[in-house]
Scaffold this motif. Structure first.
Motif, PDB file in Angstrom:
ATOM      1  N   MET A  75       0.819  -1.202   0.000  1.00 20.64           N
ATOM      2  CA  MET A  75       0.000   0.000   0.000  1.00 20.64           C
ATOM      3  C   MET A  75       0.857   1.257   0.000  1.00 20.64           C
ATOM      4  O   MET A  75       0.354   2.345  -0.250  1.00 20.64           O
ATOM      5  N   ARG A  76       2.148   1.150   0.290  1.00 20.97           N
ATOM      6  CA  ARG A  76       3.035   2.304   0.343  1.00 20.97           C
ATOM      7  C   ARG A  76       3.806   2.491  -0.952  1.00 20.97           C
ATOM      8  O   ARG A  76       4.708   3.303  -1.014  1.00 20.97           O
ATOM      9  N   GLN A  77       3.481   1.715  -1.979  1.00 23.30           N
ATOM     10  CA  GLN A  77       4.164   1.887  -3.241  1.00 23.30           C
ATOM     11  C   GLN A  77       3.191   1.654  -4.394  1.00 23.30           C
ATOM     12  O   GLN A  77       2.170   0.995  -4.244  1.00 23.30           O
ATOM     13  N   GLN A  78       3.534   2.244  -5.531  1.00 21.60           N
ATOM     14  CA  GLN A  78       2.723   2.101  -6.733  1.00 21.60           C
ATOM     15  C   GLN A  78       3.596   1.558  -7.852  1.00 21.60           C
ATOM     16  O   GLN A  78       4.698   2.059  -8.091  1.00 21.60           O
ATOM     17  N   ILE A  79       3.083   0.525  -8.510  1.00 24.42           N
ATOM     18  CA  ILE A  79       3.828  -0.068  -9.615  1.00 24.42           C
ATOM     19  C   ILE A  79       3.755   0.854 -10.829  1.00 24.42           C
ATOM     20  O   ILE A  79       2.680   1.329 -11.207  1.00 24.42           O
ATOM     21  N   THR A  80       4.886   1.105 -11.426  1.00 25.38           N
ATOM     22  CA  THR A  80       4.957   1.968 -12.604  1.00 25.38           C
ATOM     23  C   THR A  80       4.745   1.127 -13.870  1.00 25.38           C
ATOM     24  O   THR A  80       4.699  -0.108 -13.831  1.00 25.38           O
ATOM     25  N   LEU A  81       4.628   1.817 -14.995  1.00 22.73           N
ATOM     26  CA  LEU A  81       4.492   1.124 -16.278  1.00 22.73           C
ATOM     27  C   LEU A  81       5.720   0.264 -16.559  1.00 22.73           C
ATOM     28  O   LEU A  81       5.617  -0.876 -17.053  1.00 22.73           O
ATOM     29  N   GLY A  82       6.889   0.814 -16.215  1.00 18.77           N
ATOM     30  CA  GLY A  82       8.112   0.022 -16.394  1.00 18.77           C
ATOM     31  C   GLY A  82       8.108  -1.222 -15.531  1.00 18.77           C
ATOM     32  O   GLY A  82       8.581  -2.283 -15.948  1.00 18.77           O
ATOM     33  N   GLY A  83       7.576  -1.118 -14.312  1.00 18.88           N
ATOM     34  CA  GLY A  83       7.488  -2.276 -13.432  1.00 18.88           C
ATOM     35  C   GLY A  83       6.543  -3.331 -13.964  1.00 18.88           C
ATOM     36  O   GLY A  83       6.802  -4.544 -13.844  1.00 18.88           O
ATOM     37  N   MET A  96      16.820 -11.735 -13.111  1.00 17.84           N
ATOM     38  CA  MET A  96      15.727 -10.762 -13.195  1.00 17.84           C
ATOM     39  C   MET A  96      14.990 -10.646 -11.857  1.00 17.84           C
ATOM     40  O   MET A  96      14.653  -9.543 -11.412  1.00 17.84           O
ATOM     41  N   ILE A  97      14.751 -11.780 -11.200  1.00 21.09           N
ATOM     42  CA  ILE A  97      14.088 -11.721  -9.892  1.00 21.09           C
ATOM     43  C   ILE A  97      14.992 -11.037  -8.866  1.00 21.09           C
ATOM     44  O   ILE A  97      14.529 -10.234  -8.038  1.00 21.09           O
ATOM     45  N   ALA A  98      16.285 -11.333  -8.914  1.00 19.34           N
ATOM     46  CA  ALA A  98      17.230 -10.691  -7.998  1.00 19.34           C
ATOM     47  C   ALA A  98      17.259  -9.178  -8.214  1.00 19.34           C
ATOM     48  O   ALA A  98      17.324  -8.396  -7.263  1.00 19.34           O
ATOM     49  N   THR A  99      17.211  -8.771  -9.480  1.00 15.86           N
ATOM     50  CA  THR A  99      17.177  -7.327  -9.778  1.00 15.86           C
ATOM     51  C   THR A  99      15.938  -6.666  -9.190  1.00 15.86           C
ATOM     52  O   THR A  99      15.999  -5.564  -8.637  1.00 15.86           O
ATOM     53  N   LEU A 100      14.792  -7.355  -9.270  1.00 19.89           N
ATOM     54  CA  LEU A 100      13.560  -6.820  -8.705  1.00 19.89           C
ATOM     55  C   LEU A 100      13.649  -6.703  -7.184  1.00 19.89           C
ATOM     56  O   LEU A 100      13.227  -5.687  -6.602  1.00 19.89           O
ATOM     57  N   LEU A 101      14.220  -7.717  -6.534  1.00 23.23           N
ATOM     58  CA  LEU A 101      14.355  -7.673  -5.074  1.00 23.23           C
ATOM     59  C   LEU A 101      15.343  -6.592  -4.645  1.00 23.23           C
ATOM     60  O   LEU A 101      15.114  -5.881  -3.663  1.00 23.23           O
ATOM     61  N   VAL A 102      16.459  -6.491  -5.358  1.00 27.60           N
ATOM     62  CA  VAL A 102      17.440  -5.451  -5.028  1.00 27.60           C
ATOM     63  C   VAL A 102      16.835  -4.065  -5.206  1.00 27.60           C
ATOM     64  O   VAL A 102      17.061  -3.151  -4.405  1.00 27.60           O
ATOM     65  N   SER A 103      16.045  -3.874  -6.271  1.00 31.82           N
ATOM     66  CA  SER A 103      15.398  -2.588  -6.500  1.00 31.82           C
ATOM     67  C   SER A 103      14.470  -2.218  -5.334  1.00 31.82           C
ATOM     68  O   SER A 103      14.476  -1.077  -4.873  1.00 31.82           O
ATOM     69  N   PHE A 139       7.144  11.891   0.664  1.00 32.42           N
ATOM     70  CA  PHE A 139       8.421  11.569   0.032  1.00 32.42           C
ATOM     71  C   PHE A 139       8.170  10.457  -0.983  1.00 32.42           C
ATOM     72  O   PHE A 139       7.549   9.434  -0.652  1.00 32.42           O
ATOM     73  N   THR A 140       8.659  10.621  -2.188  1.00 31.49           N
ATOM     74  CA  THR A 140       8.532   9.573  -3.204  1.00 31.49           C
ATOM     75  C   THR A 140       9.866   9.389  -3.910  1.00 31.49           C
ATOM     76  O   THR A 140      10.662  10.335  -4.028  1.00 31.49           O
ATOM     77  N   THR A 141      10.100   8.175  -4.347  1.00 35.06           N
ATOM     78  CA  THR A 141      11.301   7.876  -5.122  1.00 35.06           C
ATOM     79  C   THR A 141      11.026   6.686  -6.029  1.00 35.06           C
ATOM     80  O   THR A 141      10.262   5.779  -5.670  1.00 35.06           O
ATOM     81  N   ARG A 142      11.660   6.685  -7.205  1.00 36.01           N
ATOM     82  CA  ARG A 142      11.615   5.546  -8.125  1.00 36.01           C
ATOM     83  C   ARG A 142      13.000   4.933  -8.307  1.00 36.01           C
ATOM     84  O   ARG A 142      13.194   4.115  -9.197  1.00 36.01           O
ATOM     85  N   ALA A 184       8.903   0.654  -9.382  1.00 36.01           N
ATOM     86  CA  ALA A 184       7.813   1.051  -8.479  1.00 36.01           C
ATOM     87  C   ALA A 184       8.132   2.421  -7.895  1.00 36.01           C
ATOM     88  O   ALA A 184       9.300   2.820  -7.796  1.00 36.01           O
ATOM     89  N   GLU A 185       7.099   3.122  -7.550  1.00 37.16           N
ATOM     90  CA  GLU A 185       7.245   4.422  -6.876  1.00 37.16           C
ATOM     91  C   GLU A 185       6.911   4.220  -5.405  1.00 37.16           C
ATOM     92  O   GLU A 185       5.755   4.034  -5.035  1.00 37.16           O
ATOM     93  N   ARG A 186       7.933   4.303  -4.556  1.00 37.76           N
ATOM     94  CA  ARG A 186       7.721   4.101  -3.128  1.00 37.76           C
ATOM     95  C   ARG A 186       7.341   5.440  -2.489  1.00 37.76           C
ATOM     96  O   ARG A 186       7.934   6.481  -2.793  1.00 37.76           O
ATOM     97  N   ILE A 187       6.357   5.397  -1.598  1.00 37.61           N
ATOM     98  CA  ILE A 187       5.775   6.612  -1.013  1.00 37.61           C
ATOM     99  C   ILE A 187       5.837   6.511   0.507  1.00 37.61           C
ATOM    100  O   ILE A 187       5.482   5.484   1.092  1.00 37.61           O
ATOM    101  N   VAL A 188       6.296   7.585   1.140  1.00 34.25           N
ATOM    102  CA  VAL A 188       6.299   7.700   2.602  1.00 34.25           C
ATOM    103  C   VAL A 188       5.661   9.025   2.967  1.00 34.25           C
ATOM    104  O   VAL A 188       6.047  10.079   2.431  1.00 34.25           O
TER     105      VAL A 188
END
Length: 369
Positions: free
Chosen positions: A16-24, A53-60, A151-154, A160-164
């Motif tokens: 709920m604290r993040q939104q998946i982007t089109l790239g995601g 690819m899964i590792a890249t997603l987790l690291v991101s 606060f937001t960051t991609r 994903a766009e994480r939101i605090v």
């Protein structure tokens, strides 16, 4: 089972604290396609690609969370704020992490914070603070308590766009608009002219020589000027005190056509501000307040009261028994005039200049948000 349920709830909260982007979304679809191909063909190379690819997603996801962790925030505003006026504020972001910087941070605020646009910080080094000057604009007067910022960051890959959300535990008091609106300058000019006429009196400082009025005392007759002009001339002296302007704001609003009360509060604040700049005495009266400047404070004392004043029922109070200029704001002037106020500067729902269409669209009754 309990442990699994707690993990599931934690995962839901995090999502709920993040939104998946089109790239995601595209990247997730690519992972699914590679997974189908890997399991369908049993190709080890595809399994390695899937793992990467899964590792890249987790690291991101981890780096994104780490970038927003340990950030502190402060929003510095001027001491005095007026509605509908652009002022400068300052945003300060502090990174409490010792070694790890935060990258690509966007800061936005809710409508009640006055922050007009998003602020971008490319990098906030560890154990460092970065500040930036921002434009602040409040559309209405009142006590603003909804100081929520985001606060937001991609970073790093934009999956994903994480939101605090950050909420500052403080209140911001915004004065009414003190800028001139159509017709306000004409009212000020009339009141200033009346104030100037009240300057003459019986003080010790010479003011002017003027013609003699019937029934006046003859002890101030200037005989030299009389002999020169052939008519009786008298000396006038400045009053020992500055002229007093008594302003009555009627809070008993029976009808409020086209936002008359908000317009009256703005006009009242405008007059108090401009007259106060001339070091003149002002006495604001309402059904619930009596504030004099400079006796009870400065002009900001009245503006603070006008910032939160709301309509209420009550009987109009009588004016102070002193030679002064009366300015009355009332939607129902009959009871106010019966209380002893002068009708010289009576601004009711018909005589008070209406704001331009759309000018007060965002003005609302003040209060906690």
């Amino acid at each position: 089972m309990i442990w699994l349920w707690r993990k599931l709830k934690s995962a839901v909260r995090e999502s709920m604290r993040q939104q998946i982007t089109l790239g995601g979304i595209i990247y997730t679809i690519a992972i699914l396609l590679v997974a189908m191909a890997a399991f369908g063909s049993a190709n080890n190379l595809l399994f390695l690609l899937l793992a990467a690819m899964i590792a890249t997603l987790l690291v991101s996801n981890f780096v994104s969370r780490l970038g927003l962790a340990g950030l502190e925030f402060d929003f510095q505003l001027p001491e005095h704020l007026s509605a509908r006026r652009h002022v400068s504020g300052r945003i300060v972001v502090i990174n409490q992490k010792r070694w790890i910087p935060s990258f690509s941070i966007h800061v936005t605020g809710s409508d009640e914070t006055g922050l007009t646009k998003a602020i971008y910080f490319p990098v906030v080094p560890g154990r460092a603070s970065i500040s930036d000057t921002v434009e602040v604009f409040f559309s209405r007067r009142g006590l603003h308590t909804d100081n929520t910022f985001q606060f937001t960051t991609r970073f790093p890959f934009g999956f994903a766009e994480r939101i605090v959300h950050v909420r500052l535990p403080r209140e911001v008091l915004v004065y009414p608009c003190i800028d001139a609106r159509p017709g306000f300058e004409n009212i000020l000019g009339a009141v200033s002219g009346e104030m100037a006429s009240h300057v003459r009196g019986r003080g010790n400082d010479f003011y002017r020589i003027r013609p003699y009025y019937p029934l006046e005392s003859a002890r101030h007759v200037d005989w030299k000027a009389t002999a020169h002009t052939g008519d009786l001339q008298v000396r006038e002296f400045a009053r020992e005190q500055d002229p007093l302007v008594q302003i009555f704001l009627d809070l008993d609003v029976t009808s409020d056509p086209a936002g008359w009360f908000e317009n009256a509060v703005n006009c009242c604040a405008f007059l108090v501000w401009r007259i106060g700049q001339k070091d003149s005495r002002v006495h604001l009266r309402t059904q619930g307040a009596s504030i004099r400047i400079p006796e009870d404070g400065d002009v900001y004392t009245i503006l603070k009261y006008l910032a939160v004043v709301t309509p209420t029922s009550g009987t109009p109070v009588a004016p102070h028994d002193e030679y002064s200029v009366h300015v009355v704001f009332s939607s129902s002037p009959a009871p106010v005039l019966e209380a002893g106020w002068s009708a010289s500067y009576l601004l009711d729902s018909h005589s008070l200049p209406a704001p331009a269409v759309g000018a007060d669209a965002s003005d609302a009754a003040p209060g906690s948000d």
